[in-house]
Design an enzyme around this catalytic site. Sequence first.
Site, PDB file in Angstrom:
ATOM      1  N   THR A 198       1.316   6.230  29.524  1.00  0.00           N
ATOM      2  CA  THR A 198       0.042   6.641  28.938  1.00  0.00           C
ATOM      3  C   THR A 198       0.345   7.539  27.758  1.00  0.00           C
ATOM      4  O   THR A 198       1.237   8.370  27.811  1.00  0.00           O
ATOM      5  CB  THR A 198      -0.849   7.376  29.950  1.00  0.00           C
ATOM      6  OG1 THR A 198      -2.000   7.868  29.289  1.00  0.00           O
ATOM      7  CG2 THR A 198      -0.149   8.526  30.611  1.00  0.00           C
ATOM      8  N   ARG A 202      -4.032  11.394  26.678  1.00  0.00           N
ATOM      9  CA  ARG A 202      -5.048  10.361  26.810  1.00  0.00           C
ATOM     10  C   ARG A 202      -5.965  10.674  27.987  1.00  0.00           C
ATOM     11  O   ARG A 202      -5.539  11.197  28.999  1.00  0.00           O
ATOM     12  CB  ARG A 202      -4.375   9.010  27.036  1.00  0.00           C
ATOM     13  CG  ARG A 202      -5.351   7.904  27.429  1.00  0.00           C
ATOM     14  CD  ARG A 202      -4.636   6.754  28.127  1.00  0.00           C
ATOM     15  NE  ARG A 202      -5.608   5.874  28.749  1.00  0.00           N
ATOM     16  CZ  ARG A 202      -6.051   6.030  29.993  1.00  0.00           C
ATOM     17  NH1 ARG A 202      -5.618   7.036  30.729  1.00  0.00           N
ATOM     18  NH2 ARG A 202      -6.935   5.187  30.500  1.00  0.00           N
ATOM     19  N   VAL A 203      -7.231  10.335  27.830  1.00  0.00           N
ATOM     20  CA  VAL A 203      -8.207  10.493  28.901  1.00  0.00           C
ATOM     21  C   VAL A 203      -8.726   9.121  29.290  1.00  0.00           C
ATOM     22  O   VAL A 203      -9.154   8.347  28.433  1.00  0.00           O
ATOM     23  CB  VAL A 203      -9.384  11.395  28.467  1.00  0.00           C
ATOM     24  CG1 VAL A 203     -10.426  11.492  29.579  1.00  0.00           C
ATOM     25  CG2 VAL A 203      -8.871  12.783  28.085  1.00  0.00           C
ATOM     26  N   THR A 225     -13.067   1.501  39.223  1.00  0.00           N
ATOM     27  CA  THR A 225     -11.623   1.683  39.270  1.00  0.00           C
ATOM     28  C   THR A 225     -10.964   0.519  38.544  1.00  0.00           C
ATOM     29  O   THR A 225     -11.476  -0.605  38.563  1.00  0.00           O
ATOM     30  CB  THR A 225     -11.112   1.767  40.722  1.00  0.00           C
ATOM     31  OG1 THR A 225      -9.693   1.970  40.733  1.00  0.00           O
ATOM     32  CG2 THR A 225     -11.443   0.507  41.507  1.00  0.00           C
ATOM     33  N   GLY A 228      -9.116   1.759  32.870  1.00  0.00           N
ATOM     34  CA  GLY A 228     -10.084   2.721  32.364  1.00  0.00           C
ATOM     35  C   GLY A 228     -10.357   2.621  30.889  1.00  0.00           C
ATOM     36  O   GLY A 228     -11.477   2.887  30.440  1.00  0.00           O
TER      37      GLY A 228
END
Length: 314
Positions: A198, A202-203, A225, A228
């Site tokens: 990632t 990052r969100v 889920t 994302g």
Amino acid sequence: MLLSLHLFFLMLYLRLGHTSLPLVINTWPFKSATAAAWHALQSGGSVLDAVEKGCARCEMDQCDGTVGFGGSPDETGETTLDAMIMNGNSMEVGAVADLRRIKNAIGVARAVMERTEHTMLVGESASVFAENMGFAAEDLTTNESLNVFSQWLKGNCQPNYRKNVSPDPSTSCGPYGPKAAQTQCNGERQVNIHSHDTIGSRVGDSPIIGAGAYADSSAGAAAATGDGDIMMRFLPSYLAVELMRNGADPSAACKSAISRIKRHYSDFFGAIICANTTGHYGAACNKVPSLTEFHYMVADSESDTAVLKSVPCF
């Protein structure tokens, strides 16, 4: 983590006389987390207590190797955490993203909701807030996560989610810069849910209201889920709740939310669970080679224990 393959809870504790209330439902077959949440409710705890207990159990159990400390590291090798909790009565939300050094991310999210006027704290500011609230600072790295990071580096940093950068992200670990002549990548994105990077800071969708989860006690609740980065663009949890508000049953609401994403990204990895105010629930998932059937857990007054459920993907 690039994929928000996290545990998500939906809790309804509305004393409406329906035999299936209270209800605990969570994504993936994490029985111990479901049991912890159900036990909290049966012991007189609030809905928020149950959500926190269930999620915290999975954080400590490192469910599926993707939840909590030691989870998938970022490009620097560090594990960072996201979490969100929402009160469907007051519409208050607490969320944290890119949380570092703190194992109990769901506890910090609840503290954001109850101890601040804010909705979300991120990065170092979230970590400092947590420490100020008494949460212990700990190393979130484990031998397993270090090995994942080491193998990722040895494999030319693959899988890699950069595009239109130089050097070629499919053969090099960078550091990267913008590519002079940008081109659009049309190839399918290959996802391995247990081995991926990632981008630092990052969100994902997990702490984003309406994306990772949404709750409104007058309509119901939903939680998503999967990938994302794709799912957060459509606010599937919010959409599902609004569909239930307008009369859709939970299964239909879940399927409609997934269908909305499928129209644009037919090969995305994702699922959603939904529950309405009468205690009825449902789930839906997008069918891809790595996900043909989605498993989730339910506990209610009829079963009085955690029960594994499944739904075929479409």
